[in-house]
Design an enzyme around this catalytic site. Sequence first.
Site, PDB file in Angstrom:
ATOM      1  N   THR A  48      48.127  34.096  47.234  1.00 25.73           N
ATOM      2  CA  THR A  48      47.913  35.320  47.862  1.00 25.73           C
ATOM      3  C   THR A  48      49.552  36.019  48.219  1.00 25.73           C
ATOM      4  O   THR A  48      49.703  37.006  48.130  1.00 25.73           O
ATOM      5  CB  THR A  48      47.156  34.930  49.398  1.00 25.73           C
ATOM      6  OG1 THR A  48      45.915  34.617  48.912  1.00 25.73           O
ATOM      7  CG2 THR A  48      47.151  36.387  50.012  1.00 25.73           C
ATOM      8  N   CYS A  49      50.398  35.056  48.364  1.00 25.91           N
ATOM      9  CA  CYS A  49      51.667  35.586  48.603  1.00 25.91           C
ATOM     10  C   CYS A  49      52.267  36.359  47.581  1.00 25.91           C
ATOM     11  O   CYS A  49      52.978  37.214  47.613  1.00 25.91           O
ATOM     12  CB  CYS A  49      52.605  34.384  49.126  1.00 25.91           C
ATOM     13  SG  CYS A  49      51.920  33.263  50.542  1.00 25.91           S
TER      14      CYS A  49
END
Length: 162
Positions: A48-49
């Site tokens: 997600t980052c």
Amino acid sequence: MTISTGEKLPDATLVAMGAEGPETVSLADKTAGRKVVIFAVPGAFTPTCHSAHVPSFIRTKSAFDDKGVDEIICVSVNDPFVMKAWGDATGAEAAGLTMLSDPESAFTKAIGMDFDAPPAGLIARSRRYAMLVEDGSVTLLQAEENPGVCEVSGGEGLLASM
């Protein structure tokens, strides 16, 4: 205790990769008399980052510039070598984002945003959040309840609240 709106950021020293190697960066110096966005991620290169959070600030950088933001800083509990490589890999540094390392999680713990997720191999990491800091004080803070989600803490989410 988690930092809240209206509070001053604690004194903190983060680390950036400079031309000669790792260099310490005073967060107080970065924020004094300036309008700065700080967003934090659980880990560089994590799904997600890497695919959502950093790209959201690359996409919205010019909109933050238009709102008078002097700098956008990404903080992660990783070493400065990883943060430099990640900034290069995502295009974050080329886009003008500042990638800072909180290698011992000292800043993250000081503002109460630390968490552990042993099954994912994440120990003493940062919760996912974004904040607007004006002259060293938090004027807006948006934290995600789930570290795998990037909604209120993404570039678009923070912009919508400003």
